[in-house]
Design an enzyme around this catalytic site. Sequence first.
Site, PDB file in Angstrom:
ATOM      1  N   HIS A 419       0.822  -1.209   0.000  1.00 29.19           N
ATOM      2  CA  HIS A 419       0.000   0.000   0.000  1.00 29.19           C
ATOM      3  C   HIS A 419       0.857   1.260   0.000  1.00 29.19           C
ATOM      4  O   HIS A 419       0.602   2.211  -0.759  1.00 29.19           O
ATOM      5  CB  HIS A 419      -0.931  -0.002   1.232  1.00 29.19           C
ATOM      6  CG  HIS A 419      -1.744   1.246   1.338  1.00 29.19           C
ATOM      7  ND1 HIS A 419      -1.350   2.312   2.107  1.00 29.19           N
ATOM      8  CD2 HIS A 419      -2.895   1.618   0.725  1.00 29.19           C
ATOM      9  CE1 HIS A 419      -2.240   3.284   1.979  1.00 29.19           C
ATOM     10  NE2 HIS A 419      -3.191   2.888   1.153  1.00 29.19           N
ATOM     11  N   CYS A 769      33.835   3.303 -25.617  1.00 28.44           N
ATOM     12  CA  CYS A 769      33.027   3.110 -24.398  1.00 28.44           C
ATOM     13  C   CYS A 769      33.828   3.379 -23.134  1.00 28.44           C
ATOM     14  O   CYS A 769      33.470   2.942 -22.064  1.00 28.44           O
ATOM     15  CB  CYS A 769      32.455   1.691 -24.364  1.00 28.44           C
ATOM     16  SG  CYS A 769      33.699   0.396 -24.377  1.00 28.44           S
TER      17      CYS A 769
END
Length: 810
Positions: A419, A769
């Site tokens: 919740h 990279c």
Amino acid sequence: MKKSKKYILWFREISSKDISLVGGKNASLGEMFSKLTKKGINVPDGFSLTSKAYWYFLKENKIDRKLKGIFKKFNLKSLKSLQEAGRVARNLILKADFPEDLKKAIIKNYKKLSRKYGENFTDVAVRSSATAEDMKTASFAGQMETFLNIRGEEDLLKAIKKCMASLFTNRAIAYREEKGFSHLKIALSVGIQKMVRSDLASSGVMFTLDTETGFQNVVLINSIYGIGEMIVKGKITPDEFFVFKPTLKKGFKSIIVKNLGRKTKKYIYNKKGGLKEITVPSGKQLKFSLTDNEILTLARWGQLIEEHYKIPQDIEWAKDGKRGELFIVQSRPETVFTPQKAKFYEEYEIKTKKTPILRGTAIGDKIGIGKVHLISDVSKIGQFKKGEVLVTKMTDPDWVPIMRLASAIVTDEGGKTAHAAIVSRELGIPCIVGTERATKILKNSQQVTVDCTQGLNGRIYLGKVPFKIKKYNLKKIPKLKTKVMINIGAPEIAFKASFLPNDGVGLAREEFIIAEKIRVHPLALYYYRELKIPNPKSQIPNKIQIPKSKIQKIIKQIDEITIEHKDKREYFVKELAEGIAQIAAAFWPKPVIVRFSDFKTNEYAQLVGGELFEPKGEKNPMLGWRGASRYYDERFKPAFLMECEAIKRVRDVFGLKNVKVMIPFCRTLEEGKKVLDLMKKAGLERGKEGLEVYVMCEVPSNIVLAEEFLEIFDGYSIGSNDLTQLVLGIDRDAATLQKIGDERDSAVKEMIKKVIRVCKEKKKYCGICGQGPSDLPEFSEFLVQEGIESISINPDTVIKTILILAKKKK
């Protein structure tokens, strides 16, 4: 009789157009029952009391007039006024009587439903459905009540009245005020639906997107044992599954993530009606609550429902333990992410060397700061003040009035669909669930910083940690001719990073997955059984020198980490495959270049069991046994073959053919050929089914023999960190030498120029990279000028780099 005049409608008579009559939940149930059961989706039958029945009930008991008086005096800013208004309104409904004709109609239809299922008094779920609920911007999730395992006429009538009264719970009143809905114009429809015996099996929720980022190419399924109310209450952590939609449609078994939850408790039927909580047997806790086939079935149903409604869905499902069948029991629009939000990218940036006092599962991607306020139970919520950090064991719908006042929320228990998680997402409040001990560690009035910016790794710091917020309009980010790709190590950030402007992933590192998710040396998993055998003739080189007590400790650590897996080898393959798949799915169908493991010996030794397999005293691990030289070595070959198996699973089982692979630190042509041959034997053949194999360009020999290397590989990805180290002779780990030079040095740039030129001539891929392009904008400018095909940079520098390069181009 026209629909509008009816007090009761069966699901088959209802469609999505009937929200004003039966509310969002029941309109959705009717739509699915009448339209989607034909497509093979199971939906339990039932009927609804319409809004006409609600207004009739209120009018006959003169409650409608009294409600006007109650809300005329109501003051939302006063918690006392809220509590009083809610209490009086609920009592008016609970003490009233049904008009006789309405009562007879309810009983008549209940008997009809019971006969359909071959029972005198069948068990039903009695669900509230407000006529303004489940709109695209408001979910009303948990605001009104649902009553389960209701059996018999008397109990049914009581449950219906309780549902009507729940329209006036304190949380529902507060929620309507916040969303701007009138208390006197909203009606409540009550759905009476045949129960699914999930108390004998499992149940859960399913979202047709990732609830943390809004990434829409996945279905997220949460599953527990027993009846699903336990998930919302946040008492346990459910099993979690991600299924990749595009390849699921093509027939692949694309369950790209399977995480075992902590399913210690479950709800079952109480013989007296309602539910009771029991403990799940320990052996069952270590098993998934759904089979792979059931996961795939639910995901396909989720896709069909989403396609039908043309908007992402929040779905409740249940498995009937008697019949062995799956059912959909509810579907509503997902309300947190809207198409409008996809136009913007918000970045929270926090920089600190502090050690977190607590960790848990992060909900959202924001940061909140405030004073801790521990609330032990709902009776004390009146003490809470705006801007405080709510710390509690768990929340339920009664907590909503104060949750919206919090700067952040922290709970001991619960998972991503508890919740607290659901509400904080909708409110846009940072939240960390499942800390296990927040209520014991944190103290009232302590100032804390709640950080949800690191994927699922939520962190709580003592004190105020400064941070920045950047917001970008993605439509205004210019497009470059040079491809801009992303470096990613942590799978958890992949879905969010996919919203950045990008051309795919230029470097997906296995090291993070191995170090953070797997945590055990691959050979310790491969030879796990032999570890337990006294003095075996095995390939465990250092076992004789290590004390037995130390080996027993390693075995214990492996058992704890891999508790759900008897087959330890499968644990490695599964976790690695799932980590890679998350990244590949996030950027599909763009290319994702996965680099095989590139740990050095000292880094491998840090993994659990690493000291058993790694050579001692290597003088310079940076130049030692790493990359390609490991893969074909008989000592490490079994580990490399497990890596190959993981890649093969990602491509062949999950269907993520956008994965390409890369060999790091390949010193010679002979090494390259050996590794390619080994991959082929493992089922990863270069060129087969579009598999491309690149090699890192980071050793000078890669440049001197560039033409030859490009004969056996599909392209180069420049590793500028190692290349700079080896061209300039600088140990990149030696801080005192870093002032000598970096990627901008002329010698390094000359090397890179040659590589780019040769790749162009050979019409082979050429990217970079390394860290350089992320840290050095002028280095990125040089690469673009030389015509490099792609630059792969870290997520936090993507937008900055694009803007710099675009400005330079102008």
